[in-house]
Design a protein around this motif. Structure first.
Motif, PDB file in Angstrom:
ATOM      1  N   GLU A  59      82.140  45.288 -62.879  1.00  0.00           N
ATOM      2  CA  GLU A  59      83.491  45.364 -62.192  1.00  0.00           C
ATOM      3  C   GLU A  59      83.397  44.751 -60.904  1.00  0.00           C
ATOM      4  OE1 GLU A  59      86.915  48.720 -60.611  1.00  0.00           O
ATOM      5  OE2 GLU A  59      84.933  49.282 -61.179  1.00  0.00           O
ATOM      6  N   ASN A 118      90.471  44.941 -60.839  1.00  0.00           N
ATOM      7  CA  ASN A 118      91.312  45.749 -60.469  1.00  0.00           C
ATOM      8  C   ASN A 118      92.909  45.018 -60.441  1.00  0.00           C
ATOM      9  OD1 ASN A 118      90.030  48.555 -60.037  1.00  0.00           O
ATOM     10  ND2 ASN A 118      88.741  47.024 -59.038  1.00  0.00           N
ATOM     11  N   GLU A 150      92.132  46.407 -64.607  1.00  0.00           N
ATOM     12  CA  GLU A 150      92.112  47.768 -64.602  1.00  0.00           C
ATOM     13  C   GLU A 150      93.410  48.086 -63.971  1.00  0.00           C
ATOM     14  OE1 GLU A 150      88.845  49.600 -62.538  1.00  0.00           O
ATOM     15  OE2 GLU A 150      87.389  48.522 -64.050  1.00  0.00           O
ATOM     16  N   ASP A 180      92.273  53.194 -64.918  1.00  0.00           N
ATOM     17  CA  ASP A 180      91.696  53.508 -63.982  1.00  0.00           C
ATOM     18  C   ASP A 180      91.686  54.917 -63.009  1.00  0.00           C
ATOM     19  OD1 ASP A 180      89.442  52.937 -62.158  1.00  0.00           O
ATOM     20  OD2 ASP A 180      90.331  51.288 -61.126  1.00  0.00           O
ATOM     21  N   LYS A 201      89.102  55.114 -67.569  1.00  0.00           N
ATOM     22  CA  LYS A 201      88.039  55.408 -66.725  1.00  0.00           C
ATOM     23  C   LYS A 201      88.234  56.791 -65.833  1.00  0.00           C
ATOM     24  CE  LYS A 201      86.127  51.818 -64.605  1.00  0.00           C
ATOM     25  NZ  LYS A 201      85.971  50.582 -63.728  1.00  0.00           N
ATOM     26  N   GLU A 237      83.149  57.166 -64.103  1.00  0.00           N
ATOM     27  CA  GLU A 237      82.921  56.284 -62.957  1.00  0.00           C
ATOM     28  C   GLU A 237      82.118  57.393 -61.915  1.00  0.00           C
ATOM     29  OE1 GLU A 237      86.527  53.768 -61.361  1.00  0.00           O
ATOM     30  OE2 GLU A 237      86.761  55.664 -60.957  1.00  0.00           O
TER      31      GLU A 237
HETATM   32 MG    MG Z   1      88.634  49.847 -60.729  1.00  0.00          MG
END
Ligand code: MG
Ligand code: C2E
Ligand code: MG
Ligand code: MG
Length: 279
Positions: A59, A118, A150, A180, A201, A237
């Motif tokens: 990421e 992101n 994301e 996310d 996530k 996460e």
């Molecule tokens: Mg993220």
């Protein structure tokens, strides 16, 4: 009288311009400067599959390399960038930096299974977002399916119909999509079925309490079940301990990301680790 009222009003106003607002105003000015003088850097955090312990992606996480204040984390400036719309030019800079880095890694034999980036709501709400994104990816000669964009639940609430349409277009264009911070946004489960997601996530606030709070564990177990029934992968996460990792593996969570596996690091560190592993 009117004059004194005006004066009172002025005082009221200046008091209302709170410490927070002033702070944000100075961040905004600094952000504009930072965009022009290229002060943003990206760090990369590895993601691992839990069944075979293999690296399955990274990421990209932005940091601000401030000339006086040092390295500033995104929680300190992304919200201001979003409020001021500076996230749009910043978002393009971030995408450009990530694509350039991935292209460089591929050229030099560093394997990149998947790169997650992101995306803020304002970026996605730009009418020309997808067109420009595709152009950029093409110009770097990269495959779209190398990337996972994301998005968050709160983003979807901004303009559900348009956002869902944009997500469907992105998916048709070949990108992977991840939701996310799952579990933090009060999104209706009803809406999730319309989202063309590849991955969910689970937010780190749930992972943190594995082994401590059965309610958090219950949320994780349901998220994994939801993922399975929707045909969507689940990543946890914020995995910091072996016990958390074990719990997730036992419940057949596909992948994980967290300090246990590796912190976000500058790209040179990734390059060296990969070269070290090869040589
Ligand atoms: Mg993220
Ligand atoms: P996120 O996308 O949910 O990213 C995960 C955050 O968790 C990152 O914080 C990461 O450093 C942190 N993290 C990873 N593993 C662990 C762990 O084991 N324990 C703990 N306590 N934390 C862990 P970071 O880098 O500070 O980023 C914060 C948020 O800022 C991100 O949350 C994302 O929402 C936003 N952000 C970061 N980079 C970008 C970007 O390029 N564009 C946009 N729009 N937002 C970004
Ligand atoms: Mg998250
Ligand atoms: Mg977040």
């Amino acid at each position: 009288r009117a004059k004194s009222l005006g004066k009172d009003r002025y005082q009221l106003y200046s008091e209302e311009l709170t410490v927070d607002a002033r702070h944000n105003l100075s961040i905004e000015q600094d952000l504009r400067q930072a965009l022009q003088s290229d002060q943003f850097v990206l760090h990369y955090q590895p993601q691992y599959r839990l069944d075979n312990q293999k690296l399955c992606g990274f990421e990209a996480l932005v940091r601000w390399h401030h000339p006086e204040k040092g390295l500033i984390g995104p929680d300190k400036f992304i919200p201001v960038a979003e409020e001021t719309q500076l996230i749009v030019p910043l978002g393009w800079q971030i995408l450009d930096k990530v694509f350039s880095r991935v292209a460089n890694w591929i050229r030099t034999g560093v394997d990149v299974p998947m790169m997650a980036i992101n995306i803020s709501p304002q970026q996605l709400l730009q009418a020309d977002f997808i067109q420009r994104l595709n152009l950029m990816v093409d110009q770097y000669g990269l495959a779209r399916n190398l990337f996972e964009l994301e998005v968050t639940e709160s983003m979807i609430m901004q303009d559900p119909d348009f956002v869902i349409q944009q997500l469907q277009r992105l998916r048709l264009s070949g990108y992977n999509l991840a939701l996310d911070d799952f579990g933090t946004g009060f999104s209706s489960l009803d809406r999730i079925k319309y989202l063309p997601l590849n991955r969910i996530k689970i937010d780190k606030s749930f992972t943190r309490d594995i082994g401590r709070n059965p309610k958090d564990e219950a949320v994780i177990i349901s998220a994994i079940a939801l993922g399975r029934s929707l045909g969507v992968e689940v990543l946890a996460e914020g995995v910091e301990t072996a016990a958390q990792c074990e719990f997730l593996r036992e419940h057949a969570c596909e992948s994980a990301q967290g300090y246990l596996f590796g912190r976000p690091v500058p790209p040179e560190v990734i390059t060296q680790e990969v070269k070290g592993a090869l040589g």
